[in-house]
Design a protein around this motif. Structure first.
Motif, PDB file in Angstrom:
ATOM      1  N   ARG A  33      53.067  32.824  22.279  1.00 28.00           N
ATOM      2  CA  ARG A  33      53.058  31.435  21.813  1.00 28.00           C
ATOM      3  C   ARG A  33      54.417  30.796  22.059  1.00 28.00           C
ATOM      4  O   ARG A  33      55.437  31.486  22.080  1.00 28.00           O
ATOM      5  CB  ARG A  33      52.735  31.433  20.310  1.00 28.00           C
ATOM      6  N   ARG A  34      54.433  29.479  22.235  1.00 29.14           N
ATOM      7  CA  ARG A  34      55.702  28.773  22.365  1.00 29.14           C
ATOM      8  C   ARG A  34      56.535  28.984  21.109  1.00 29.14           C
ATOM      9  O   ARG A  34      56.005  29.038  19.995  1.00 29.14           O
ATOM     10  CB  ARG A  34      55.457  27.255  22.500  1.00 29.14           C
ATOM     11  N   VAL A  35      57.837  29.071  21.274  1.00 30.68           N
ATOM     12  CA  VAL A  35      58.751  29.062  20.128  1.00 30.68           C
ATOM     13  C   VAL A  35      58.511  27.752  19.375  1.00 30.68           C
ATOM     14  O   VAL A  35      58.324  26.695  19.996  1.00 30.68           O
ATOM     15  CB  VAL A  35      60.221  29.168  20.600  1.00 30.68           C
ATOM     16  N   GLY A  77      49.311  35.351  16.207  1.00 31.76           N
ATOM     17  CA  GLY A  77      49.311  34.986  17.623  1.00 31.76           C
ATOM     18  C   GLY A  77      50.663  34.550  18.153  1.00 31.76           C
ATOM     19  O   GLY A  77      50.751  33.908  19.200  1.00 31.76           O
ATOM     20  N   VAL A  78      51.735  34.925  17.443  1.00 31.58           N
ATOM     21  CA  VAL A  78      53.060  34.445  17.861  1.00 31.58           C
ATOM     22  C   VAL A  78      53.475  35.017  19.223  1.00 31.58           C
ATOM     23  O   VAL A  78      54.169  34.349  19.988  1.00 31.58           O
ATOM     24  CB  VAL A  78      54.127  34.744  16.773  1.00 31.58           C
ATOM     25  N   VAL A  79      53.038  36.247  19.533  1.00 38.51           N
ATOM     26  CA  VAL A  79      53.392  36.826  20.843  1.00 38.51           C
ATOM     27  C   VAL A  79      52.570  36.111  21.916  1.00 38.51           C
ATOM     28  O   VAL A  79      51.346  36.106  21.878  1.00 38.51           O
ATOM     29  CB  VAL A  79      53.131  38.345  20.868  1.00 38.51           C
ATOM     30  N   ARG A  94      59.206  42.931   4.347  1.00 34.93           N
ATOM     31  CA  ARG A  94      60.373  42.108   4.710  1.00 34.93           C
ATOM     32  C   ARG A  94      60.066  40.706   5.197  1.00 34.93           C
ATOM     33  O   ARG A  94      60.965  39.872   5.283  1.00 34.93           O
ATOM     34  CB  ARG A  94      61.185  42.848   5.791  1.00 34.93           C
ATOM     35  N   CYS A  95      58.842  40.433   5.549  1.00 36.41           N
ATOM     36  CA  CYS A  95      58.534  39.155   6.203  1.00 36.41           C
ATOM     37  C   CYS A  95      57.399  38.399   5.526  1.00 36.41           C
ATOM     38  O   CYS A  95      57.366  37.164   5.558  1.00 36.41           O
ATOM     39  CB  CYS A  95      58.142  39.376   7.667  1.00 36.41           C
ATOM     40  N   ALA A  96      56.451  39.139   4.923  1.00 34.20           N
ATOM     41  CA  ALA A  96      55.209  38.511   4.459  1.00 34.20           C
ATOM     42  C   ALA A  96      55.424  37.540   3.303  1.00 34.20           C
ATOM     43  O   ALA A  96      54.586  36.674   3.061  1.00 34.20           O
ATOM     44  CB  ALA A  96      54.202  39.593   4.054  1.00 34.20           C
ATOM     45  N   GLY A 113      71.989  27.707  13.490  1.00 34.54           N
ATOM     46  CA  GLY A 113      71.450  26.596  12.706  1.00 34.54           C
ATOM     47  C   GLY A 113      70.023  26.845  12.261  1.00 34.54           C
ATOM     48  O   GLY A 113      69.387  25.965  11.684  1.00 34.54           O
ATOM     49  N   LEU A 114      69.524  28.058  12.518  1.00 36.27           N
ATOM     50  CA  LEU A 114      68.167  28.438  12.112  1.00 36.27           C
ATOM     51  C   LEU A 114      68.007  28.313  10.594  1.00 36.27           C
ATOM     52  O   LEU A 114      68.944  28.602   9.850  1.00 36.27           O
ATOM     53  CB  LEU A 114      67.945  29.898  12.533  1.00 36.27           C
ATOM     54  N   TRP A 115      66.809  27.912  10.158  1.00 35.91           N
ATOM     55  CA  TRP A 115      66.547  27.782   8.720  1.00 35.91           C
ATOM     56  C   TRP A 115      65.938  29.037   8.112  1.00 35.91           C
ATOM     57  O   TRP A 115      65.492  29.004   6.968  1.00 35.91           O
ATOM     58  CB  TRP A 115      65.580  26.623   8.479  1.00 35.91           C
TER      59      TRP A 115
END
Ligand code: HEC
Length: 121
Positions: free
Chosen positions: A54-56, A50-52, A29-31, A96-98
């Motif tokens: 990490r800054r948004v 490393g998103v967990v 679903r994401c890759a 408004g997310l892309w």
């Protein structure tokens, strides 16, 4: 003693299982849009290695939408709970997310993907 140890052992055993389930969901679903290998270039979406923690809006190689830029400036940081809420309805959290994806329908899938992303560096 056994009664105390057993739940702890079950918890330990369950964590990697959730991450493995999450890997499968992520692949499906994401890759197509997101890399999860450190240093890999972004695809249609930012690299999530490393998103967990990490800054948004924290992939320096990716050009984010104004709404994620604003969250970045505000200092928001991804943790597993925020990811799970985001994936329930990405647009609701960030209007408004892309991101051309509606997230994940079931809480199990969301928890599994968050667990997987915690292991993805
Ligand atoms: C069609 C492509 C696409 C799919 C599929 C997709 N995403 Fe995204 N994702 C994006 C784009 C593009 C952005 C950046 C959005 C923006 O700038 O508004 C994004 C942003 C994100 C962010 C914020 C990243 C950051 O650096 O702050 C997370 C987390 C995320 N996606 C997770 C996921 C997960 C988990 C899935 C699978 C359930 C998924 N995405 C599916 C394209 C996609």
């Amino acid at each position: 003693m056994i009664r105390l140890l057993l739940p702890a052992l079950l918890l330990l055993a369950a964590a990697p299982a959730a991450a493995e389930d999450g890997r499968a969901v992520f692949e499906a679903r994401c890759a197509s849009c997101h890399a999860v290998v450190a240093g890999a270039p972004p695809g249609a979406g930012p690299n999530l290695a490393g998103v967990v923690g990490r800054r948004v809006g924290g992939d320096p190689g990716f050009g984010y939408s104004p709404v994620l830029e604003a969250a970045h400036e505000a200092g928001r940081v991804w943790d597993a709970a925020l990811l799970e809420r985001f994936l329930a309805d990405p647009e609701e959290m960030f209007p408004g997310l892309w991101m051309g994806s509606n997230g994940l329908r079931t809480a199990d899938e969301r928890a599994a993907v968050a667990a997987f992303l915690r292991t993805a560096w």
